[in-house]
Design a protein around this motif. Structure first.
Motif, PDB file in Angstrom:
ATOM      1  N   UNK A 133       0.982  15.367   6.333  1.00 37.30           N
ATOM      2  CA  UNK A 133       0.572  13.932   6.625  1.00 37.30           C
ATOM      3  C   UNK A 133       0.249  13.392   8.053  1.00 37.30           C
ATOM      4  N   UNK A 134      -1.104  12.917   8.148  1.00 40.76           N
ATOM      5  CA  UNK A 134      -1.381  12.667   9.643  1.00 40.76           C
ATOM      6  C   UNK A 134      -0.434  11.560  10.407  1.00 40.76           C
ATOM      7  N   UNK A 135      -0.511  11.795  11.773  1.00 43.88           N
ATOM      8  CA  UNK A 135       0.312  10.875  12.498  1.00 43.88           C
ATOM      9  C   UNK A 135      -0.464   9.538  12.989  1.00 43.88           C
ATOM     10  N   UNK A 136       0.241   8.650  13.725  1.00 37.25           N
ATOM     11  CA  UNK A 136      -0.626   7.518  14.182  1.00 37.25           C
ATOM     12  C   UNK A 136      -1.420   7.865  15.383  1.00 37.25           C
ATOM     13  N   UNK A 137      -0.974   8.871  16.056  1.00 36.09           N
ATOM     14  CA  UNK A 137      -1.806   9.526  16.989  1.00 36.09           C
ATOM     15  C   UNK A 137      -3.161  10.116  16.681  1.00 36.09           C
ATOM     16  N   UNK A 192      -6.134  -0.168   7.362  1.00 37.01           N
ATOM     17  CA  UNK A 192      -4.566  -0.231   7.132  1.00 37.01           C
ATOM     18  C   UNK A 192      -4.419   1.554   6.939  1.00 37.01           C
ATOM     19  N   UNK A 193      -3.341   2.108   7.369  1.00 32.90           N
ATOM     20  CA  UNK A 193      -2.957   3.450   6.916  1.00 32.90           C
ATOM     21  C   UNK A 193      -1.721   3.320   6.353  1.00 32.90           C
ATOM     22  N   UNK A 194      -1.786   3.414   4.806  1.00 27.38           N
ATOM     23  CA  UNK A 194      -0.733   3.037   3.996  1.00 27.38           C
ATOM     24  C   UNK A 194       0.590   3.885   4.189  1.00 27.38           C
ATOM     25  N   UNK A 195       0.242   5.028   4.231  1.00 30.15           N
ATOM     26  CA  UNK A 195       1.383   6.033   4.312  1.00 30.15           C
ATOM     27  C   UNK A 195       2.334   5.978   5.513  1.00 30.15           C
ATOM     28  N   UNK A 196       1.758   5.275   6.364  1.00 27.66           N
ATOM     29  CA  UNK A 196       2.350   5.078   7.897  1.00 27.66           C
ATOM     30  C   UNK A 196       2.647   3.525   8.191  1.00 27.66           C
ATOM     31  N   UNK A 197       2.274   2.755   7.127  1.00 27.47           N
ATOM     32  CA  UNK A 197       2.803   1.294   7.313  1.00 27.47           C
ATOM     33  C   UNK A 197       2.281   0.584   8.529  1.00 27.47           C
ATOM     34  N   UNK A 198       1.005   1.027   8.909  1.00 23.64           N
ATOM     35  CA  UNK A 198       0.401   0.769  10.160  1.00 23.64           C
ATOM     36  C   UNK A 198      -1.046   0.351   9.851  1.00 23.64           C
ATOM     37  N   UNK A 208     -10.387  -2.103   5.787  1.00 26.32           N
ATOM     38  CA  UNK A 208     -10.207  -0.563   5.238  1.00 26.32           C
ATOM     39  C   UNK A 208      -8.803  -0.155   4.701  1.00 26.32           C
ATOM     40  N   UNK A 209      -8.527   0.434   3.867  1.00 26.48           N
ATOM     41  CA  UNK A 209      -7.205   0.844   3.576  1.00 26.48           C
ATOM     42  C   UNK A 209      -7.082   2.122   3.009  1.00 26.48           C
ATOM     43  N   UNK A 210      -6.442   3.018   3.437  1.00 28.12           N
ATOM     44  CA  UNK A 210      -6.208   4.540   2.825  1.00 28.12           C
ATOM     45  C   UNK A 210      -4.949   5.268   3.515  1.00 28.12           C
ATOM     46  N   UNK A 211      -4.802   6.348   3.181  1.00 29.76           N
ATOM     47  CA  UNK A 211      -3.833   7.377   3.938  1.00 29.76           C
ATOM     48  C   UNK A 211      -4.476   8.030   5.180  1.00 29.76           C
ATOM     49  N   UNK A 212      -3.415   8.386   5.870  1.00 34.73           N
ATOM     50  CA  UNK A 212      -3.993   8.822   7.262  1.00 34.73           C
ATOM     51  C   UNK A 212      -4.768  10.012   6.963  1.00 34.73           C
ATOM     52  N   UNK A 213      -4.493  10.897   6.243  1.00 36.54           N
ATOM     53  CA  UNK A 213      -5.034  12.376   6.003  1.00 36.54           C
ATOM     54  C   UNK A 213      -6.387  11.737   5.435  1.00 36.54           C
ATOM     55  N   UNK A 214      -6.744  10.932   4.648  1.00 27.62           N
ATOM     56  CA  UNK A 214      -7.987  10.416   4.444  1.00 27.62           C
ATOM     57  C   UNK A 214      -8.690   9.916   5.473  1.00 27.62           C
ATOM     58  N   UNK A 224     -10.790   5.733  -5.616  1.00 30.14           N
ATOM     59  CA  UNK A 224      -9.859   4.911  -5.174  1.00 30.14           C
ATOM     60  C   UNK A 224      -8.951   5.366  -4.008  1.00 30.14           C
ATOM     61  N   UNK A 225      -9.477   6.234  -3.179  1.00 27.10           N
ATOM     62  CA  UNK A 225      -8.778   6.998  -2.174  1.00 27.10           C
ATOM     63  C   UNK A 225      -9.053   5.928  -0.860  1.00 27.10           C
ATOM     64  N   UNK A 226     -10.337   5.114  -0.931  1.00 30.37           N
ATOM     65  CA  UNK A 226     -10.399   4.377   0.141  1.00 30.37           C
ATOM     66  C   UNK A 226     -10.702   2.931  -0.455  1.00 30.37           C
TER      67      UNK A 226
END
Length: 115
Positions: A1-5, A38-44, A73-79, A97-99
């Motif tokens: 999982x990608x980090x906020x940084x 919006x990075x969904x998996x980081x709630x950020x 935009x809304x997605x997971x950090x890795x995406x 649906x990934x983005x």
């Protein structure tokens, strides 16, 4: 999982890529819109402005911001990292649906050419 940084670094890289673009890409990046990612998996959520071919004024907000950006935009950090790194096709990620993108149709079509 990608980090906020790592996500912030991907946005910085995207901004740099936009600033260095020319021709049709430069024209597509010439929007002046509020932007959130919006990075969904980081709630950020990263909130900023797309103007003069750059992403500027980026701040980080926990959760979902109260003010809605013109382009959301809304997605997971890795995406996000994969999109900016050229490992994930924007159109396929959007169709699959990934983005998720919330914006005017015209802005969506312009964004597609940028990523």
């Amino acid at each position: 999982m990608a980090t906020i940084e790592e996500c912030r670094a991907a946005l910085d890289e995207l901004s740099l890529n936009l600033a260095e673009a020319d021709g049709q890409l430069r024209a597509a990046a010439a929007l002046d819109r509020s932007l959130s990612c919006r990075i969904t998996d980081l709630d950020t959520t990263f909130v900023g402005r797309l103007s003069d071919g750059r992403i500027t004024q980026v701040t980080t907000v926990s959760g979902t911001p109260a003010d809605k950006a013109q382009i959301r935009l809304s997605m997971k950090g890795d995406d996000l990292v994969a999109l900016v790194g050229g490992e994930l096709n924007f159109a396929r990620a959007w169709a699959g649906g990934r983005v998720r993108v919330q914006a005017s149709l015209r802005d969506v079509l312009r964004l597609r050419s940028l990523l």
